[in-house]
Design an enzyme around this catalytic site. Structure first.
Site, PDB file in Angstrom:
ATOM      1  N   GLU A   1     -13.893 -34.371  15.316  1.00 21.10           N
ATOM      2  CA  GLU A   1     -12.522 -33.970  15.667  1.00 21.10           C
ATOM      3  C   GLU A   1     -12.375 -32.475  15.441  1.00 21.10           C
ATOM      4  O   GLU A   1     -12.499 -31.692  16.358  1.00 21.10           O
ATOM      5  CB  GLU A   1     -11.524 -34.777  14.826  1.00 21.10           C
ATOM      6  CG  GLU A   1     -10.086 -34.621  15.282  1.00 21.10           C
ATOM      7  CD  GLU A   1      -9.178 -35.668  14.665  1.00 21.10           C
ATOM      8  OE1 GLU A   1      -7.969 -35.571  14.862  1.00 21.10           O
ATOM      9  OE2 GLU A   1      -9.686 -36.598  13.992  1.00 21.10           O
TER      10      GLU A   1
ATOM     11  N   GLU B   1      -6.830 -37.145   3.500  1.00 17.96           N
ATOM     12  CA  GLU B   1      -5.952 -37.479   4.620  1.00 17.96           C
ATOM     13  C   GLU B   1      -5.010 -38.628   4.266  1.00 17.96           C
ATOM     14  O   GLU B   1      -3.850 -38.647   4.684  1.00 17.96           O
ATOM     15  CB  GLU B   1      -6.808 -37.871   5.825  1.00 17.96           C
ATOM     16  CG  GLU B   1      -6.039 -38.221   7.082  1.00 17.96           C
ATOM     17  CD  GLU B   1      -6.960 -38.499   8.251  1.00 17.96           C
ATOM     18  OE1 GLU B   1      -6.481 -38.458   9.408  1.00 17.96           O
ATOM     19  OE2 GLU B   1      -8.160 -38.760   8.031  1.00 17.96           O
TER      20      GLU B   1
END
Length: 899
Positions: A470, A748
């Site tokens: 990503e 996260e």
């Protein structure tokens, strides 16, 4: 004694390649005296370091400005070095003023794209003719012969893809991943290198490796390549000035040659494959290697998009030693670097020709202690090196980086020598400006994790995560963290560059892509009917430039982004049937909120409420920007607009009794932080937030949207006790829960590692994801109490209001501002004695609110009553508090706390 320090041009020390017609100069004033304010300055600019021939002299200019002083009286010439120095006058100085600052310089670049006479060159189109060579990285080269003494030499270079320049086999410069990641179809940066010292008389070999990089390599989780183009190419120009006054230019053209390098594959996500047996003696110029070389091909590409580099490049920042070698239960040999980091491993190895070693990189070990790659998804993060068999060999990668703490070794001889491995930390070369420390070791580790999260994710763009497939410049993450980022490091050049790409990628209607630089529109399919413009994500267009203005006083950036800011709120205005509500389109909502429905990433807070709240906030910030830029008619229009949005918000989301209709923590937080409720409704929201926290045993349920503002809202509401309780919780969910699980960066997910040692879902579980690190703002601006003043931005006026709370006995923050170092420190001593230490830099002032002080008469400054202390120009009590107006200098206050 008054001294001038940190003389800078456009934030940078002695920069090369300044192309703005009127660059800005800043400096700091240092003195042991208190109350130092600049009354005048003199700025000289010369073509000579001895200032024998000045091109401009301001004379004694009666001005207090020492930040962003514009050189608007000089017509700069391209490819020219300008030396400059400054002196100042303050009260009490002699007529001569201070001594001159150290001489600094800036050097202009080409200044106009028409100055590029070079051609774009690429490896031949049939370069990778075999399947084995399909991913091989090309090496381009040429030779230059110098026959007389060189006065100066500069390389100007850029690429489609990434490039690494070499001179006679040695790397040029310490900039990595050049030319950086921009919106390549609209902006392409170039770099400048001073190679004067390399150009002795004789023949020299110039080489360039061309990597895929972000331009044509794999980007995103859909395994897509060639996002911006299909062919890597180089643009190169070497300008040589000789002592006899003549000049030569060496350019990239069809005289260059191309060959396959020893890099068989290099991808940002997947790592690098290198065969040292294929290394060429390419810089010797011997005929023996001629069989490997082919003529390059020239390609057509517009030069009009080439622009100067305004940010600092990615550079090696520090080196880490592995702390241990582990034999896992599954039998793997694993290095532990002790810190989740971003960069690569530089290693030494010895063995037979053809022997291959491999390094694979991961963030964590699983609950059994085995090497874990699940959360990395498709990113291989693998380095493979084939030895040439010539004794001790050293290697480090070229066009890739990894996010890791643990490295699995394959093919290395036992026993493993830890001294043969070093972790090279890479990130954009930002100056560290913020330091925080307190009495709680876990909170200090939290701050450490915030800093390392910023290091790992500010790699030319503000990525969401640095390890999996990503690594995109998500707008939401950037705006949520930017205020914390501006405390920790000087991020003004970094965000100046990124915001230029945001503006370039903005849609015609004013929409903002989910990530900057943007990918192909079809990449975002699956998120509703658009690939852009989620609330709280698109608002980065407004929040980021305003934050940079507040933190650095950068009105030029604010002016440059103002149209983009205005276009964003105009875009929202055009959505739906009610122009003052935002209740249409796709929104990420309170991403990863803990009050979400099962199997959902989106928190329970109504997305229309979030969207309208951010709509109001962005309009209010654009109004502030208009005021700062002197756009008075705009201020009136925007103020009226803002009032209408608040009215619409209250009509839609406030019950007749004054209660928010959405009973979530995030809803209360946004309404309070963005000033959407007042009076009794504000009190109800504050009370409701406390109740919601109590229902969770004083734990948060907020996601990406609510978390950054939660603690500041509590402190502003007079519930500092609750804010501290949230900070100091150690069980899930909390910031310190991660610390108890061994985190060295921000996660996260609040439970990336669960209490039983298992992991959150592999599909999205980064252990280096800085969004929740936004708590750092609260540590600096509320615990230590250092805040800017939007009326005098850049910390020209520092608002210092420490807020001690239960659980800490002391805290201290140091912040290097544009004016110098600000310090705020508080300590609770025995018997309730409070001590406050404050430093205010020269040419700045501060308003200090003393916490828990009963009356000014009880306060001693360095053992002396305030009424007899110099440098304190005003003392007043307001609502039982003690507030002081301070000039520059160092102060120590002591008094009995009322608590």
């Amino acid at each position: 004694m008054v001294q001038i320090a940190k003389v800078r041009c456009e934030y940078l020390k002695n920069p090369l390649g300044i192309d703005v017609p009127h660059p800005r100069i800043s400096w700091q004033i240092q003195s042991d005296e208190r109350g130092i304010q600049q009354q005048a300055y003199q700025l000289q600019v010369s073509l000579e370091p001895e200032f024998g021939h000045n091109v401009w002299d301001s004379g004694q200019n009666a001005s207090g400005q020492s930040v962003h002083v514009v050189l608007d009286q000089i017509e700069l010439q391209a490819r020219t070095r300008y030396y400059y120095r400054v002196k100042v006058w303050t009260a009490g100085l002699s007529l001569e003023g201070s001594v001159w600052s150290e001489t600094a310089y800036f050097e202009t670049g080409l200044m106009d794209y028409s100055a590029w006479t070079a051609e774009w060159i690429s490896a031949p189109s049939d370069f990778a003719a075999t399947e084995e060579d399909a991913e091989r990285i090309p090496l381009l080269r040429t030779f230059v012969t110098v026959e007389k003494m060189v006065k100066s030499a500069r390389i100007y270079a850029t690429a489609l893809g990434m490039y690494e320049l070499q001179w006679n086999g040695n790397r040029i410069g310490d900039d990595y991943f050049t030319p950086g990641w921009t919106s390549y179809g609209k902006r392409l940066q170039y770099q400048v290198y001073d190679v004067t010292d390399q150009l002795a008389v004789g023949t020299h070999a110039i080489g360039a490796l061309l990597g895929n990089g972000w331009y044509k390599g794999e980007l995103g989780w859909k395994q897509e390549k060639e996002t911006y183009g299909s062919r890597a190419a180089l643009l190169f120009q070497l300008h040589i000035s000789y002592e006899d006054g003549t000049e030569d230019i060496v350019v990239s053209n069809n005289d260059w040659q191309a060959a396959g390098s020893a890099i068989l594959m290099s991808e940002m996500y997947h790592g690098e494959r290198y065969d040292a047996r294929l290394e060429l003696d390419w810089h010797s110029g011997q005929a023996a290697d001629s069989i490997a070389w082919q003529p390059v091909e020239t390609i057509i590409h517009p030069n009009s998009i080439i622009t100067q580099q305004v940010n600092e490049s990615v550079r090696p920042a520090e080196t880490l030693k592995p702390i241990a070698v582990i034999q896992t239960p599954e039998g793997d040999t694993v290095l532990d670097f002790g810190q989740n980091m971003v960069g690569w491993v530089k290693f030494e190895v010895e063995g037979a020709a053809g022997h291959r070693v491999e390094l694979q990189h991961a963030e964590v070990l699983d609950h059994a202690g085995n090497f874990y790659m699940g959360n990395i998804r498709r990113a291989e993060q693998r380095i493979q090196y084939t030895l040439k068999g010539s004794g001790k060999e050293t290697f480090e990668p070229h066009f890739t980086f990894q996010g890791f703490r643990y490295v699995k070794l394959t093919g290395f001889k036992a026993p493993i020598n830890l001294e043969a491995f070093r972790g090279i930390v890479l990130h954009s070369d930002m100056e560290r400006t913020g330091f925080f420390e307190c009495s709680d070791a876990k909170v200090n580790q939290l701050h450490h994790n915030i800093v390392w999260g910023q290091k790992g994710n500010f790699v030319d763009v503000p990525t969401d995560c640095p390890q999996r497939d990503e690594r995109l410049g998500w707008t939401g993450d950037a705006q949520m963290f930017i205020r914390t980022a501006s405390y920790v490091m000087n991020v003004a050049p970094f965000f100046t560059k990124w915001l230029q790409d945001l503006k370039a990628d903005q849609t015609r209607e004013g929409g903002i892509p989910f990530y900057i630089p943007n990918l192909k529109p079809e990449f975002s399919e699956g998120w509703g009917d658009t690939s852009h413009s989620s609330a709280a994500w698109g608002d980065a267009a407004v929040i980021c430039p305003w934050t940079i203005y507040e933190a650095y006083g950068d009105a030029r950036l604010l002016e440059a982004q103002y149209d983009s800011m205005n276009q964003w709120i105009q875009y929202i205005y055009g959505q739906g049937s009610n122009p003052y509500l935002w209740n249409t389109g796709f929104h990420f909502g309170d991403w990863l909120g803990l009050d979400s429905k099962p199997n959902s990433y989106v928190g329970a807070t109504d997305r229309d409420l979030i969207a309208t709240a951010y709509y109001a906030y962005s309009v209010s910030l654009v109004a502030k920007a208009a005021k700062a830029l002197g756009k008075e008619t705009e201020v009136e229009r925007l103020a009226a607009w803002h009032k209408q949005i608040i009215a619409a918000f209250q009509h839609e989301f406030l019950t007749p009794s004054g209660r928010l209709s959405v009973p979530t923590q995030t809803a209360q937080v946004l309404a309070l932080r963005f000033g959407l409720v007042s009076g009794a409704a504000k009190e109800r929201a504050e009370q409701k937030l406390a109740e919601l926290l109590k229902e969770q045993d004083d734990h948060l349920t907020t996601g990406f949207v609510g978390t950054p503002y939660l603690n500041p809202v509590l402190s502003e509401a007079g519930r500092n006790d609750l804010a501290y309780r949230l900070l100091l919780q150690e069980d899930y969910p909390s910031w310190l829960y991660q610390i108890t699980k061994g985190a060295t960066t921000i996660w996260e997910h609040w439970d990336g590692i669960k209490e039983d040692g298992s992991f959150w879902s592999e599909d999205m579980n980064s252990f280096n994801h800085y969004a929740y690190g936004a708590i750092g703002e609260w540590l600096y601006s509320y615990v230590a109490g250092i805040q800017p003043d939007e009326e005098e931005p850049g910390f020209k006026h520092v608002k210092i209001s420490p807020q001690p709370g239960p659980g800490l006995t002391w805290a201290e923050a140091r912040l290097t501002t544009m004016y110098g170092v600000v310090v705020s420190s508080w300590r609770r001593k025995e018997a309730g004695r409070m001590e406050i230490q404050v430093t205010v830099p020269g040419n700045a002032r501060a308003t200090l609110k003393l916490p828990e002080a009963q009356a000014a008469a009880d306060v001693l400054e360095n053992g002396t009553a305030l009424s007899q202390t110099a440098g304190i120009t005003a003392i007043y009590d307001e609502a039982g508090s003690v507030t002081l107006e301070l000039g520059s200098g160092q102060y120590h206050f002591a008094y009995d706390s009322y608590l």
